[in-house]
Write a protein that holds these residues in place. Structure first.
Motif, mmCIF file in Angstrom:
data_model
loop_
_atom_site.group_PDB
_atom_site.id
_atom_site.type_symbol
_atom_site.label_atom_id
_atom_site.label_comp_id
_atom_site.label_asym_id
_atom_site.label_seq_id
_atom_site.Cartn_x
_atom_site.Cartn_y
_atom_site.Cartn_z
ATOM 1 N N ASP A 19 0.826 -1.213 0.000
ATOM 2 C CA ASP A 19 0.000 0.000 0.000
ATOM 3 C C ASP A 19 0.856 1.258 0.000
ATOM 4 O O ASP A 19 1.812 1.370 0.771
ATOM 5 N N TRP A 21 1.009 5.270 0.757
ATOM 6 C CA TRP A 21 0.410 6.294 1.594
ATOM 7 C C TRP A 21 1.184 7.586 1.410
ATOM 8 O O TRP A 21 2.421 7.557 1.364
ATOM 9 N N THR A 23 1.322 11.363 3.266
ATOM 10 C CA THR A 23 0.842 12.253 4.321
ATOM 11 C C THR A 23 1.180 13.680 3.922
ATOM 12 O O THR A 23 2.327 14.000 3.621
ATOM 13 N N SER A 29 -3.608 11.826 5.628
ATOM 14 C CA SER A 29 -2.935 10.725 4.937
ATOM 15 C C SER A 29 -3.863 10.146 3.877
ATOM 16 O O SER A 29 -5.004 9.788 4.183
ATOM 17 N N GLY A 31 -4.485 7.074 1.285
ATOM 18 C CA GLY A 31 -4.125 5.671 1.072
ATOM 19 C C GLY A 31 -5.364 4.882 0.689
ATOM 20 O O GLY A 31 -6.406 5.462 0.372
ATOM 21 N N TYR A 32 -5.263 3.556 0.750
ATOM 22 C CA TYR A 32 -6.357 2.706 0.265
ATOM 23 C C TYR A 32 -7.687 2.958 0.967
ATOM 24 O O TYR A 32 -8.748 2.821 0.363
ATOM 25 N N ARG A 35 -8.941 7.678 -0.007
ATOM 26 C CA ARG A 35 -8.349 7.876 -1.328
ATOM 27 C C ARG A 35 -8.394 9.298 -1.862
ATOM 28 O O ARG A 35 -7.761 9.577 -2.874
ATOM 29 N N SER A 37 -8.118 13.441 -0.606
ATOM 30 C CA SER A 37 -7.921 14.382 0.500
ATOM 31 C C SER A 37 -8.741 15.651 0.288
ATOM 32 O O SER A 37 -9.211 15.934 -0.815
ATOM 33 N N LEU A 43 -5.518 8.982 -4.571
ATOM 34 C CA LEU A 43 -4.905 7.688 -4.838
ATOM 35 C C LEU A 43 -5.701 7.007 -5.931
ATOM 36 O O LEU A 43 -6.937 6.957 -5.869
ATOM 37 N N ASP A 46 -6.515 0.725 -5.117
ATOM 38 C CA ASP A 46 -5.805 -0.210 -4.252
ATOM 39 C C ASP A 46 -5.598 -1.519 -5.008
ATOM 40 O O ASP A 46 -6.553 -2.246 -5.249
ATOM 41 N N HIS A 69 5.011 6.938 2.116
ATOM 42 C CA HIS A 69 5.199 5.699 2.862
ATOM 43 C C HIS A 69 4.656 4.517 2.065
ATOM 44 O O HIS A 69 3.808 4.685 1.189
ATOM 45 N N ARG A 115 4.002 1.412 8.509
ATOM 46 C CA ARG A 115 4.420 2.055 7.264
ATOM 47 C C ARG A 115 5.920 2.343 7.291
ATOM 48 O O ARG A 115 6.469 2.735 8.311
#
Length: 124
Positions: A19, A21, A23, A29, A31-32, A35, A37, A43, A46, A69, A115
């Motif tokens: 995964d 990530w 931040t 953050s 990530g999966y 997704r 922000s 993102l 996944d 990360h 991470r």
């Protein structure tokens, strides 16, 4: 579209879920499980069954430090070749004349928890 930050992550093992990530300076953050922000970081998706790519894009980045990360969500326990090799391309100003790129290769150990920091991006 051109972007301030583009991060592309790929790996070399099947049946493996790694995964990506990122931040952002405001502490958010991406990530999966989160997704998109509030500032527009996204993102792509996944990838849960090997190789990737997973990609983060942010068209207009706010000033500050961005942390990239990766973590091993699930590894292929039957893989005789050992840990996954992760390749991460960190691209600044993608699609512009002043585009720059950094390639980071990291061995991702399956039993390491949490991470792992891959790199940072400073936006002024």
């Amino acid at each position: 579209l051109d972007t301030d930050i583009r991060v592309v992550m790929e790996w070399n093992t099947p049946r493996t879920d790694l995964d990506l990530w990122v931040t952002q300076p405001n502490g958010e953050s991406v990530g999966y499980s989160y997704r998109l922000s509030q500032t527009g970081g996204k993102l792509s998706g996944d990838v849960t069954n090997g190789f990737g790519p997973e990609e983060f894009l942010l068209r207009r980045a706010a000033p500050g430090r961005y942390h990239v990360h990766a973590n091993v969500f699930s590894a292929d326990r039957t893989n005789p070749n050992g840990p996954s090799m992760l390749s991460v391309r960190i691209i600044r100003n993608w699609g512009r004349r002043d585009q720059s790129e950094q390639l980071v290769d990291v061995e991702m150990v399956p039993d390491r928890t949490g991470r792992q920091l891959i790199g940072t991006i400073d936006i002024r």
